[in-house]
Write an enzyme that holds these catalytic residues in place. Structure first.
Site, PDB file in Angstrom:
ATOM      1  N   ASN A  94      42.702  32.975  30.651  1.00  0.00           N
ATOM      2  CA  ASN A  94      43.059  34.120  29.933  1.00  0.00           C
ATOM      3  C   ASN A  94      44.395  34.490  30.911  1.00  0.00           C
ATOM      4  O   ASN A  94      44.151  35.080  32.120  1.00  0.00           O
ATOM      5  CB  ASN A  94      42.108  35.243  30.204  1.00  0.00           C
ATOM      6  CG  ASN A  94      42.521  36.672  29.435  1.00  0.00           C
ATOM      7  OD1 ASN A  94      43.943  36.670  28.914  1.00  0.00           O
ATOM      8  ND2 ASN A  94      41.997  37.574  29.845  1.00  0.00           N
ATOM      9  N   LEU A  95      45.720  34.312  30.503  1.00  0.00           N
ATOM     10  CA  LEU A  95      46.850  34.329  31.151  1.00  0.00           C
ATOM     11  C   LEU A  95      47.194  35.754  31.154  1.00  0.00           C
ATOM     12  O   LEU A  95      48.208  35.985  31.879  1.00  0.00           O
ATOM     13  CB  LEU A  95      47.761  33.676  30.936  1.00  0.00           C
ATOM     14  CG  LEU A  95      47.425  31.844  30.796  1.00  0.00           C
ATOM     15  CD1 LEU A  95      48.844  31.046  30.141  1.00  0.00           C
ATOM     16  CD2 LEU A  95      46.920  31.273  31.850  1.00  0.00           C
ATOM     17  N   LYS A  96      46.640  36.584  30.540  1.00  0.00           N
ATOM     18  CA  LYS A  96      46.720  38.157  30.369  1.00  0.00           C
ATOM     19  C   LYS A  96      48.277  38.314  30.147  1.00  0.00           C
ATOM     20  O   LYS A  96      49.038  37.583  29.365  1.00  0.00           O
ATOM     21  CB  LYS A  96      46.385  38.739  31.510  1.00  0.00           C
ATOM     22  CG  LYS A  96      45.064  38.504  31.976  1.00  0.00           C
ATOM     23  CD  LYS A  96      44.226  39.294  33.001  1.00  0.00           C
ATOM     24  CE  LYS A  96      42.768  39.049  32.871  1.00  0.00           C
ATOM     25  NZ  LYS A  96      41.964  39.687  34.013  1.00  0.00           N
ATOM     26  N   HIS A 139      38.196  42.575  25.268  1.00  0.00           N
ATOM     27  CA  HIS A 139      38.573  42.499  26.471  1.00  0.00           C
ATOM     28  C   HIS A 139      38.439  44.066  27.195  1.00  0.00           C
ATOM     29  O   HIS A 139      38.850  44.804  26.442  1.00  0.00           O
ATOM     30  CB  HIS A 139      39.615  41.708  26.855  1.00  0.00           C
ATOM     31  CG  HIS A 139      39.832  41.435  28.127  1.00  0.00           C
ATOM     32  ND1 HIS A 139      40.245  42.141  29.324  1.00  0.00           N
ATOM     33  CD2 HIS A 139      39.472  40.185  28.772  1.00  0.00           C
ATOM     34  CE1 HIS A 139      40.002  41.957  30.689  1.00  0.00           C
ATOM     35  NE2 HIS A 139      39.607  39.999  30.174  1.00  0.00           N
ATOM     36  N   GLU A 178      31.806  39.431  30.501  1.00  0.00           N
ATOM     37  CA  GLU A 178      32.650  39.745  31.561  1.00  0.00           C
ATOM     38  C   GLU A 178      32.238  41.180  32.208  1.00  0.00           C
ATOM     39  O   GLU A 178      32.953  42.244  31.693  1.00  0.00           O
ATOM     40  CB  GLU A 178      33.908  39.798  31.201  1.00  0.00           C
ATOM     41  CG  GLU A 178      34.533  38.480  30.496  1.00  0.00           C
ATOM     42  CD  GLU A 178      36.113  38.429  30.694  1.00  0.00           C
ATOM     43  OE1 GLU A 178      36.537  37.340  31.572  1.00  0.00           O
ATOM     44  OE2 GLU A 178      36.857  39.030  30.256  1.00  0.00           O
ATOM     45  N   GLY A 182      38.817  40.494  38.121  1.00  0.00           N
ATOM     46  CA  GLY A 182      39.737  40.866  39.297  1.00  0.00           C
ATOM     47  C   GLY A 182      39.276  41.287  40.512  1.00  0.00           C
ATOM     48  O   GLY A 182      40.279  41.904  41.136  1.00  0.00           O
ATOM     49  N   SER A 242      36.325  36.988  38.207  1.00  0.00           N
ATOM     50  CA  SER A 242      36.324  36.206  39.468  1.00  0.00           C
ATOM     51  C   SER A 242      35.794  34.905  39.616  1.00  0.00           C
ATOM     52  O   SER A 242      35.335  34.506  40.871  1.00  0.00           O
ATOM     53  CB  SER A 242      36.089  37.451  40.526  1.00  0.00           C
ATOM     54  OG  SER A 242      36.669  38.531  40.600  1.00  0.00           O
TER      55      SER A 242
HETATM   56  P1  PGA Z   1      39.657  37.337  36.721  1.00  0.00           P
HETATM   57  O1  PGA Z   1      39.790  37.659  35.104  1.00  0.00           O
HETATM   58  O2  PGA Z   1      39.416  35.644  36.574  1.00  0.00           O
HETATM   59  O3  PGA Z   1      41.084  37.338  37.137  1.00  0.00           O
HETATM   60  O4  PGA Z   1      38.496  37.982  37.136  1.00  0.00           O
HETATM   61  C1  PGA Z   1      38.934  37.449  33.930  1.00  0.00           C
HETATM   62  C2  PGA Z   1      39.301  38.208  32.648  1.00  0.00           C
HETATM   63  O5  PGA Z   1      39.856  39.083  32.778  1.00  0.00           O
HETATM   64  O6  PGA Z   1      39.148  37.514  31.724  1.00  0.00           O
END
Ligand code: PGA
Length: 245
Positions: A18-20, A103, A169, A175, A205
């Site tokens: 997930n590159l956001k 999400h 999640e 994060g 994470s």
């Molecule tokens: P992260 O994000 O790996 O940076 O914790 C995961 C996500 O939000 O899908």
């Protein structure tokens, strides 16, 4: 059977990036070319054996070898007056057949149950692969009511939909550099697997240090920041296949 389910049946893990809202368009293109080239090479050497999905911040034609591209968001309409949103025509143009819904970062922006339900129903009707994200905040975990909370979030979707992948999640793990421990993850896996046979992946994470351990107890991983660097992402993919290069 859809590709993701097929992958699972053959013992492959689903590893999704997930590159956001990171990487410019130019950077994203270079990321996809680089990743695809490396995945193709690993596949031909027999070292890579996962079902890789990438959710970039832009839509690109879904034509990269070794991976499937998905959309981080899409409004549930064919087209129309939805300023700032992409709609189904945009997914179709790029042959995108996979979408992320629910999400926690979108829920935090105000996306509520009603819209999530609309999105699920609309894209399920289209037969898309739906990655439905769900997970509790720390305040829920503190009250010990995790299963009730998660079950309620799952009421939004039809768990018998054949192209559904659940992405658990926990909000506190995203994060934060503080991923879930295996006992806690196992409890959630048990709860979810009692509800149906859909693939269940974990996100929050995930990094090189914990990817293999976490992927061992579920069907794969959804990775944010640790997927932004192609070489690191490839290493994670290989670790989940118990390879170390
Ligand atoms: P992260 O994000 O790996 O940076 O914790 C995961 C996500 O939000 O899908």
């Amino acid at each position: 059977m859809n590709k993701l389910k097929q992958a699972l049946v053959s013992g492959k893990k689903i590893i999704a990036a997930n590159l956001k809202s990171n990487l410019t368009q130019k950077e994203s293109l270079s990321y996809l070319h680089d990743l695809s080239g490396k995945l193709a090479c690993k596949s031909s050497c027999g070292a890579h054996d996962s079902s890789v999905v990438v959710f970039p911040s832009f839509l690109f034609p879904n034509e990269y070898e070794g991976m499937e591209l998905g959309a981080q968001n899409c409004y549930p309409a064919l087209s129309g007056a939805w300023t700032g949103e992409m709609t189904l025509i945009h997914l179709r143009e790029c042959n995108i057949k996979t979408i992320l819904i629910g999400h926690s970062e979108r829920r935090a922006l105000g996306e509520g149950d009603k819209l999530l339900r609309e999105k699920f129903n609309f894209f399920a009707k289209e037969g898309l692969n739906i990655f439905y994200c769900f997970g509790e905040g720390m305040e829920v975990r503190d009250t010990g009511k995790v299963s009730e909370f998660l079950s309620k979030q799952l009421d939004i979707v039809d768990l018998s939909y054949p192209n559904l992948t659940l992405a658990y999640e926990p909000v506190w793990a995203i994060g934060s550099n503080h991923s879930i421990n295996i006992t806690e993850l196992n409890e959630v896996v048990e709860l979810i697997k009692s509800k149906g046979e859909m693939p269940l992946i974990y996100g929050g994470s995930v990094g090189l240090n914990n990817a293999s351990m976490l992927a061992n107890v579920c069907d794969g991983l959804l990775i944010g920041s640790a997927s932004l660097n192609v070489d690191n992402f490839i290493k994670i993919i290989n670790h989940t296949n118990n390879k170390t290069t």
